[in-house]
Design a protein around this motif. Structure first.
Motif, short mmCIF file in Angstrom:
data_model
loop_
_atom_site.label_atom_id
_atom_site.label_comp_id
_atom_site.label_asym_id
_atom_site.label_seq_id
_atom_site.Cartn_x
_atom_site.Cartn_y
_atom_site.Cartn_z
N ASP A 143 5.96 -17.13 -6.61
CA ASP A 143 5.37 -16.33 -7.68
C ASP A 143 4.71 -15.07 -7.13
N MET A 144 4.06 -15.20 -5.93
CA MET A 144 3.43 -14.03 -5.33
C MET A 144 4.49 -13.05 -4.83
N LYS A 145 5.64 -13.57 -4.38
CA LYS A 145 6.70 -12.71 -3.91
C LYS A 145 7.34 -11.93 -5.06
N ALA A 146 7.08 -12.35 -6.31
CA ALA A 146 7.67 -11.67 -7.45
C ALA A 146 7.18 -10.23 -7.57
N VAL A 147 6.08 -9.89 -6.87
CA VAL A 147 5.61 -8.50 -6.89
C VAL A 147 6.66 -7.56 -6.31
N THR A 148 7.62 -8.12 -5.56
CA THR A 148 8.70 -7.30 -5.01
C THR A 148 9.42 -6.52 -6.11
N ALA A 149 9.58 -7.14 -7.27
CA ALA A 149 10.28 -6.45 -8.37
C ALA A 149 9.54 -5.18 -8.78
N THR A 150 8.21 -5.25 -8.80
CA THR A 150 7.42 -4.06 -9.15
C THR A 150 7.56 -2.99 -8.09
N LEU A 151 7.53 -3.39 -6.83
CA LEU A 151 7.68 -2.41 -5.75
C LEU A 151 9.08 -1.80 -5.77
N ALA A 152 10.10 -2.61 -6.09
CA ALA A 152 11.47 -2.11 -6.12
C ALA A 152 11.63 -1.03 -7.20
N GLU A 153 10.91 -1.15 -8.30
CA GLU A 153 10.98 -0.14 -9.35
C GLU A 153 10.53 1.22 -8.83
N VAL A 154 9.55 1.22 -7.94
CA VAL A 154 9.09 2.49 -7.36
C VAL A 154 10.18 3.09 -6.48
N ALA A 165 0.83 -1.21 0.00
CA ALA A 165 0.00 0.00 0.00
C ALA A 165 0.86 1.26 0.00
N GLY A 166 1.90 1.28 0.84
CA GLY A 166 2.76 2.46 0.91
C GLY A 166 3.55 2.69 -0.35
N VAL A 167 4.13 1.62 -0.91
CA VAL A 167 4.96 1.79 -2.11
C VAL A 167 4.09 2.12 -3.31
N HIS A 168 2.92 1.50 -3.42
CA HIS A 168 2.02 1.87 -4.52
C HIS A 168 1.56 3.32 -4.40
N THR A 169 1.40 3.81 -3.17
CA THR A 169 1.06 5.22 -2.98
C THR A 169 2.17 6.11 -3.49
N ALA A 170 3.42 5.77 -3.16
CA ALA A 170 4.55 6.55 -3.67
C ALA A 170 4.58 6.50 -5.19
N GLY A 171 4.33 5.34 -5.77
CA GLY A 171 4.33 5.22 -7.21
C GLY A 171 3.24 6.05 -7.87
N ALA A 172 2.05 6.07 -7.27
CA ALA A 172 0.96 6.86 -7.83
C ALA A 172 1.26 8.35 -7.74
N LEU A 173 1.94 8.76 -6.69
CA LEU A 173 2.29 10.18 -6.54
C LEU A 173 3.28 10.63 -7.60
N VAL A 174 4.34 9.85 -7.83
CA VAL A 174 5.34 10.28 -8.81
C VAL A 174 4.83 10.13 -10.23
N ALA A 175 3.81 9.27 -10.42
CA ALA A 175 3.25 9.10 -11.75
C ALA A 175 2.19 10.15 -12.08
N ALA A 176 1.84 10.98 -11.09
CA ALA A 176 0.75 11.94 -11.29
C ALA A 176 1.12 13.06 -12.26
#
Length: 479
Positions: A73-84, A31-42
């Motif tokens: 496979d579910m832990k692979a979402v870490t790569a997406t969060l790391a991009e943020v 939730a926190g990292v996706h929030t950061a990602g949404a902010l910088v993508a705004a």
């Protein structure tokens, strides 16, 4: 906040020469990292700078410490969060706890907006006689152990031959599957060595997963249920009588595809029967736990349940278990300085805007994720929720007149923490921890071996910094 009908949400209120919007996100889980990602993508014309604060020395919260180790496979979402976290406008500020190292008031003075994203990390209470006996644990406690959480014990008592897991959701399945799975199967995962050793020595033969409702209301995902049925050396046992459904249950299944898939999987287990495997997971439905037995003995000797199925309503059954795990839901902890609804276990809010006691929004304070909604939805759901909260942030920012004076500089705040002796772990420090875990995994022929103590994490973070001093002085030890 004043209203400006000519300004659209997301647009700067006073021209492009305003300083960047500065936001602190408290919590580095999805939730926190996706929030950061949404902010910088705004795409704010004025720009945005986001600091992601995390009380542990490492990021990713639920993904690192909640997703079961045998679900890579579910832990692979870490790569997406790391991009943020890699984004130049996002800064990781780890090993910093709000309420101890910095107050919420200090954050609100240093940032234009603060978003609380600390999730749900404790177990929902269960009012059950005998639940205070030794050997009755919340699911979050055993999950933290087998995930290698730095605040969990390094070893776990697995002397019980039969255990009960209360609840019929995915967490209950995770606990049952990890306890029952052959320990050697976990050598292909990142499970810590001490956890593997305890599981290898386990005396377990039977896990009883107990739910109050009928199978049509089980919250398992069909995929996780099928995965349980594929674990080698484990029989999944379902009483065919539990699958005799009342007319209203049949009606419910007609309108719920997921529930139909769950019941179909349960029916396949009932038809398969047992194979003589050394371990068994019993899925028991329409049984209300009424007491954990063993108070006179000072230890758990059984679990008493009462049948709710129409064919056996009121019948009392005692399961001969020696340990009980409560997987009846998670609950959030209050954030010091923020409002909290103790009954619902969430921060009161309207569209992510934190509400004060009088029901009015707290200026510049927001909430996201399970702290906002309660523990609902899977990891992927948090991205949508983050966007909703960020929409409220941007709408408020667009309507806010230019401040007479900028807030205190967040950089000064972080440097002050370091100057006070706190080891603030930044992105380079986390990368060093990550590299150390990957190296240890390669040496052991595994994808990763987690560092499990705070001291080891901080030492690895420090070793990877320029000059070997990542984040400043030695800093805080274990909590």
């Amino acid at each position: 906040m004043s209203s400006d009908a000519a300004t659209r949400p997301g647009e700067p209120a006073a021209g492009p020469d305003r300083p960047p919007l500065r936001v602190a996100v408290v919590g580095s889980g999805p939730a926190g990292v996706h929030t950061a990602g949404a902010l910088v993508a705004a795409g704010l014309e004025r720009g945005v700078r986001v600091d992601v604060l995390e009380r542990l020395p490492v990021p990713f919260g639920l993904v690192r410490y909640g997703v079961s180790p045998d679900h890579p496979d579910m832990k692979a979402v870490t790569a997406t969060l790391a991009e943020v976290l890699d984004h130049p406008d996002v800064r990781l500020v780890a090993n910093v706890e709000v309420g101890r190292d910095v107050t919420l008031e200090e954050l609100r003075a240093a940032y234009d907006a603060v978003v609380l994203a600390t999730g749900s990390s404790t177990d929902a209470p269960l009012d059950l006689p005998g639940a205070d006996l030794p050997g009755c644990w919340g699911a979050s406690e055993v999950v933290a152990w087998y995930q290698g959480h730095p605040e969990a014990p390094r070893h776990w008592d697995l002397s019980a031959r039969e255990v009960a897991v209360l609840g019929v959701g995915n967490v209950a399945l995770d606990v049952a599957r990890v306890l029952a799975r052959p320990a050697e199967d976990l050598l292909a995962t990142e499970v810590p060595a001490a956890v593997h050793a305890d599981l290898a020595a386990s005396r377990l033969t039977d896990v009883h997963v107990v739910g109050r409702r009928g199978p049509e209301h089980a919250r398992f995902s069909p995929l996780e249920l099928r995965e349980l049925g594929a674990v080698p050396g484990v029989d999944v046992v379902v009483d065919p009588a539990d699958l005799v459904l009342a007319p209203e249950a049949v009606d419910h299944l007609a309108g719920d595809r997921r529930a139909r898939q769950v019941v179909d999987a349960l029916a396949s287990f009932a038809e398969r029967g047992t194979t003589g495997a050394p371990r068994r997971v019993h899925l028991r439905f329409a049984r209300t736990p009424v007491e954990v037995l063993g108070r006179d003995a000072g230890r758990i000797t059984g679990l008493r349940t009462r049948r709710a199925h129409a064919g056996a309503a009121g019948v009392v059954e005692d399961l001969p278990v020696q340990a009980v795990y409560r997987a009846v839901g998670y609950r959030s902890r209050p954030v010091p300085g923020a409002p909290f609804d103790d009954r619902r276990g969430v921060v009161p809010n309207a569209d992510g805007r934190v509400l004060a006691a009088d029901g009015e929004p707290e200026r510049g304070l927001y909430v996201v994720g399970w702290l906002k909604t309660g523990p609902v939805g899977l990891v992927g759901h948090t991205r949508k929720d983050a966007r909703a909260t960020v929409a409220s942030v941007l709408e408020d920012v667009a309507r806010e007149p230019a401040a007479a004076a900028p807030p205190a500089d967040p950089l000064d705040l972080v440097e002050r923490l370091r100057a006070g002796g706190l080891h603030v772990v930044d992105l380079d420090g986390w990368r060093s921890v990550d590299a150390a875990e990957l190296r240890a995994g390669a040496d052991a022929g595994r994808p990763r071996v987690k560092l499990v103590s705070r001291e080891d994490m901080l030492a690895a973070a420090r070793a990877g910094a320029p000059g070997g001093t990542a984040g400043g002085p030695a800093g805080r030890g274990p909590s």
